[in-house]
Scaffold this motif. Structure first.
Motif, PDB file in Angstrom:
ATOM      1  N   LEU A  37       0.828  -1.205   0.000  1.00  0.00           N
ATOM      2  CA  LEU A  37       0.000   0.000   0.000  1.00  0.00           C
ATOM      3  C   LEU A  37       0.864   1.257   0.000  1.00  0.00           C
ATOM      4  O   LEU A  37       0.528   2.266  -0.626  1.00  0.00           O
ATOM      5  CB  LEU A  37      -0.932  -0.016   1.209  1.00  0.00           C
ATOM      6  N   ASN A  38       2.001   1.208   0.689  1.00  0.00           N
ATOM      7  CA  ASN A  38       2.908   2.363   0.698  1.00  0.00           C
ATOM      8  C   ASN A  38       3.541   2.575  -0.682  1.00  0.00           C
ATOM      9  O   ASN A  38       3.819   3.713  -1.064  1.00  0.00           O
ATOM     10  CB  ASN A  38       3.993   2.178   1.762  1.00  0.00           C
ATOM     11  N   VAL A  39       3.790   1.487  -1.384  1.00  0.00           N
ATOM     12  CA  VAL A  39       4.271   1.627  -2.764  1.00  0.00           C
ATOM     13  C   VAL A  39       3.203   2.327  -3.608  1.00  0.00           C
ATOM     14  O   VAL A  39       3.498   3.223  -4.419  1.00  0.00           O
ATOM     15  CB  VAL A  39       4.640   0.253  -3.358  1.00  0.00           C
ATOM     16  N   LEU A  40       1.938   1.919  -3.411  1.00  0.00           N
ATOM     17  CA  LEU A  40       0.826   2.545  -4.133  1.00  0.00           C
ATOM     18  C   LEU A  40       0.707   4.028  -3.752  1.00  0.00           C
ATOM     19  O   LEU A  40       0.439   4.890  -4.602  1.00  0.00           O
ATOM     20  CB  LEU A  40      -0.475   1.803  -3.822  1.00  0.00           C
ATOM     21  N   LEU A  41       0.931   4.335  -2.467  1.00  0.00           N
ATOM     22  CA  LEU A  41       0.887   5.727  -2.022  1.00  0.00           C
ATOM     23  C   LEU A  41       2.005   6.546  -2.654  1.00  0.00           C
ATOM     24  O   LEU A  41       1.827   7.724  -2.960  1.00  0.00           O
ATOM     25  CB  LEU A  41       1.009   5.792  -0.490  1.00  0.00           C
ATOM     26  N   PHE A  42       3.164   5.913  -2.812  1.00  0.00           N
ATOM     27  CA  PHE A  42       4.276   6.584  -3.488  1.00  0.00           C
ATOM     28  C   PHE A  42       3.850   7.010  -4.893  1.00  0.00           C
ATOM     29  O   PHE A  42       4.056   8.161  -5.317  1.00  0.00           O
ATOM     30  CB  PHE A  42       5.485   5.655  -3.543  1.00  0.00           C
TER      31      PHE A  42
END
Length: 837
Positions: A37-42
């Motif tokens: 999810l943090n990759v997606l947020l990036f």
């Protein structure tokens, strides 16, 4: 604005990497998903920046589609992450439904000719952000399908609220609060986004901040957990080093200077380690059994005079009656009748029993503290080990004149005993070393076996050991050697390991544990036994001169310290504890090379009138470095390391040299007997070298006699007979030493080609006992029936000589006639006897 989004993207990358590593190492799938999810947020934050920076309408519309795609993909990830985190049993179903709704919406968004969010008449409007940057915002009426995005958002928010409630019910209030704050902040940031779209705010898109902050919170908990774990590991390391230090010092304490010195040094070591106000090593007073008499007492790390105190009303009575006793505080209040506890202001107490020959408590090892104990587990372990060591030393002291273990078969279980085990390990070690292979030693100890003895009695305990021994005997197979090492200790040797060692050890541990854990039926009693195990791989884990069984015992001790009912592999860092044995071996090798005081003494064998009929060659070591080193200390080390062969050759060379010199000097010499160990007797090269040297030096073979013990002949029957016949055919005579202390049958002995039978000193010492006198008569009768010359060892008084003579004994060896003499003194004795005869 660029700095703002750059910071957010850096935060997302750091959280993604850190949380992913933690999720993989701890096998927490919700962490791995949170990292995704943090990759997606990036990507989301990158599209936010690009969307606000683009001044081209078509480009902005394309970016807005990707921007919205990130939002759509976030919904099923929310469901999956928090469903797993809260152990929601329908997580997979809920995630599948979210994906089923989100994926079509995502494709419709990407391939639609118009924007779902801004409709067909979108416009690009310039505005100034709160960062004083110029940005561009799309404006337009959203498609009707955009309301599905709001529906997904609402459903996801409700799901997160439900997860917060589940956190709270599971006792994770901190996570519940953080999630509620995240939801609240998410609603706020959504409202900010709405204001930005309506050109009513100078803010930028900040919808990814709530989950980013949640990720930072998770990252913080991971870091705190890592710090706590590191602190715990560091404390365990310090404790391990402390235990290693004291156990290393304990191993180095020698009993050469007497038992009292050994006990004093041991208690001094425990006093220094524990920082106890009192450390007492006491035994039940033989004259007054209701009292305990200290053998060694320390106060404030200083030895004090021994004293006697009452057992009744003291915690020591519980130790003697039950088992270890620990009082962390208030011990004086718990035992108001104990005057010493009250007068000395004692608050805490640790006591362990000292176990005697009959496995009953005969004394106590006690630590007294004037302050309450806070952390005593390591101290209990050390005290337990020290009590065990003192018990073992005390039993050795009590058995020193009684026990002469020379048989290879354990009488109770019919398994090979420790002596046989050591020989098998040496043999296996040589074989696997030559083949560049490995072997595995497993040392198994029955957990809390003392409790069985105390609860049911030693007879029941012996039956339990016998039952387990019979089970293990059936487990033995080709390549699996099983022995009984001691009272409740067994060993399994797996030779020629060809598979994964850890897996192999686990398989055998599982099997042996299952065998031992089976209920033992003793009469009407059902007794369950557990076990712990120490394992060592040899020779790869060890240096060539290290005691393999000792290493396994160290590993076994670690398993017990870790809570029992488990197994551990030997840690090579503990090898320093065996440096003493290695040093002895090294010094012995130097002595063989002629640098440190090896010598041969000769003790005459005589008839009743004192006429010399022969002598026994006895090895002595007068080390410049260590002083006098007894054969009891260095011979076992020599046998365990293989140095015994070089040592035996040294003795043989010296005896043959002395014989040759006496012959050249026309000294009237007598036959000299040489002691040969079991490993030397089995070594064909040693036997061949002996016969060859006797021929080359032109010494009459009848001047050489080999002395073998019963245990030395308990090998393959045909091999023993062949080797003895070979020696006798060369003219060398054979003597059976220490007869009567082994377990060989008379039928077996009668088939062996022997010349001399020596009556063991233990029987001679016990001539004041009627049973021993009958045994000596029987031994002399046996020697006569087998046409063997008999010699009594250890004759020290005229009464012994006269009594043995009356039984038919003709020859003697002992201090009554002569102590062992060095070469010069023995030569003088031979010359004087020649002159008088």
């Amino acid at each position: 604005m660029a700095v703002f989004y750059s910071i957010l993207m850096c935060v997302n990358l750091i959280c993604a990497a850190s949380i992913l590593l933690s999720g993989i190492s701890k096998q927490k799938h919700h962490f791995s998903a949170l990292a995704l999810l943090n990759v997606l947020l990036f990507v989301f934050h990158w599209f936010c920046f690009e969307l606000l920076s683009s001044d081209d309408l078509n480009e902005s519309l394309l970016i807005s589609k990707f921007h919205l795609t990130c939002i759509i993909l976030g919904f099923p990830l929310y469901v999956f992450i928090f469903g797993l985190w809260t152990d929601y049993k329908h997580t997979k179903l809920a995630t599948s439904l979210a994906l089923g709704f989100s994926i079509p919406l995502m494709f419709f968004n990407l391939w639609s000719t118009s924007s779902l969010r801004y409709g067909e008449n979108a416009q690009l409007i310039e505005y100034s952000t709160l960062f004083s940057d110029t940005a561009y915002i799309l404006s337009g009426d959203g498609s009707i399908y955009y309301s599905f995005i709001h529906l997904c958002y609402a459903i996801a928010t409700l799901f997160l609220i439900a997860c917060a409630v589940r956190f709270y019910k599971r006792g994770q209030a901190d996570l519940a609060i953080v999630l509620i704050l995240t939801i609240t902040l998410q609603i706020f940031t959504s409202y900010v986004g709405y204001l930005v779209d309506q050109q009513r705010s100078s803010w930028v898109y900040i919808g990814g901040i709530p989950i980013s902050l949640l990720s930072l919170f998770v990252l913080g908990t991971i870091i705190c957990g890592f710090k706590q774990q590191s602190t715990k590991l560091y404390e365990q390391l310090l404790e391990k080093e402390s235990l290693h230090t004291i156990f290393s010092k304990l191993v180095l304490i020698s009993n050469e200077e007497g038992q009292d010195k050994f006990y004093q040094e041991s208690i001094a070591l425990l006093s220094e380690y524990s920082d106890a106000d009192y450390v007492l090593f006491g035994l039940i007073d033989e004259d007054h059994p209701q009292k305990i008499k200290t053998r060694v007492a320390f106060y404030n790390n200083q030895q004090i005079d021994n004293f006697t105190y009452e057992r009744e009303g003291s915690p020591c009575e519980n130790v003697l009656s039950f088992d270890a006793c620990v009082h962390r505080s208030g011990v004086a209040s718990d035992f108001p009748k104990d005057v010493m506890l009250k007068d000395e202001g004692i608050e805490a107490y640790i006591g362990y029993p000292i176990v005697g020959l009959d496995k009953n408590a005969i004394g106590v090892l006690v630590l007294l503290f004037k302050a309450p104990l806070r952390s005593e587990l390591a101290l209990q372990t050390v005290t337990d080990v020290m009590a065990t060591r003192l018990s073992a030393e005390l039993r050795r002291e009590m058995l020193q004149t009684e026990l002469r273990a020379s048989a290879y078969i354990d009488y109770l279980t019919q398994l090979p005993n420790r002596i046989k085990l050591l020989r098998f390990i040496n043999k296996t070690k040589n074989e696997v070393t030559a083949e560049e292979n490995h072997a595995l030693l497993l040392l198994i100890d029955l957990d809390h076996f003392g409790e069985i003895n105390r609860k049911f009695g030693y007879e029941v305990g012996d039956k339990v050991v016998k039952i387990i021994g019979e089970r293990l005997r059936s487990y033995a197979a080709d390549g699996i050697f099983i022995a009984r090492c001691s009272g409740d200790e067994f060993a399994v040797v797996i030779s020629k390991v060809r598979t994964d060692i850890s897996q192999l050890a686990h398989v055998h541990w599982t099997a042996v544990k299952a065998i031992i854990n089976q209920t033992c039926l003793v009469g009407s009693r059902k007794i369950n036994v557990g076990c712990s195990m120490g394992a060592v791989v040899f020779p790869s884990q060890l240096n060539s001169n290290i005691d393999i069984v000792g290493c396994a015992e160290h590993a076994l001790m670690q398993a017990k310290e870790q809570g029992r009912n488990k197994y551990t592999f030997f840690n090579p860092s503990l090898l320093s504890e065996m440096e003493h044995a290695r040093a002895i071996e090294s010094d012995l090798i130097n002595a063989i090379d002629g640098q440190d005081g090896l010598d041969v003494y000769y003790q005459p064998k005589v008839n009743r009138n004192g006429d010399i009929i022969g002598a026994e060659a006895l090895l002595r070591w007068f080390s410049q470095k260590r002083g006098t080193v007894t054969p009891l200390e260095f011979i076992p080390i020599a046998e365990g390391s293989g140095v015994i062969h070089a040592l035996g050759q040294w003795v043989l060379n010296r005896v043959l040299s002395d014989l040759g010199e006496w012959i050249n000097n026309d000294v009237n010499i007598t036959p000299i007997s040489i002691n040969v160990t079991a490993s030397q007797f089995e070594d064909d090269e040693f036997i061949d070298a002996l016969i060859t040297q006797v021929k080359q030096l032109e010494i009459a073979p009848n001047l050489i006699e080999l002395e073998l013990t019963e245990s030395g002949l308990l090998i393959d029957k045909n091999k023993a007979i062949d080797t003895l016949t070979k020696v006798r055919d060369s003219g060398i005579t054979i003597a059976l030493d220490d007869f009567g202390t082994g377990y060989s049958s008379l039928s077996y002995l009668s088939e062996l080609p022997l010349d001399v039978l020596k009556i063991d000193k233990s029987f001679v010492d016990g001539l004041d006992n009627e049973r021993n006198r009958e045994l000596v008569k029987a031994i002399i009768a046996i020697s006569e029936s087998l046409d063997l010359t008999n010699i009594a060892e250890g004759t020290e008084t005229i009464e012994q000589v006269d009594l043995l003579t009356s039984y038919g004994c003709k020859y003697f060896q002992g201090y009554y006639f002569s102590k062992p003499l060095n070469k010069a003194a023995f030569e003088t004795l031979l010359i004087n006897e020649s002159k008088t005869s």
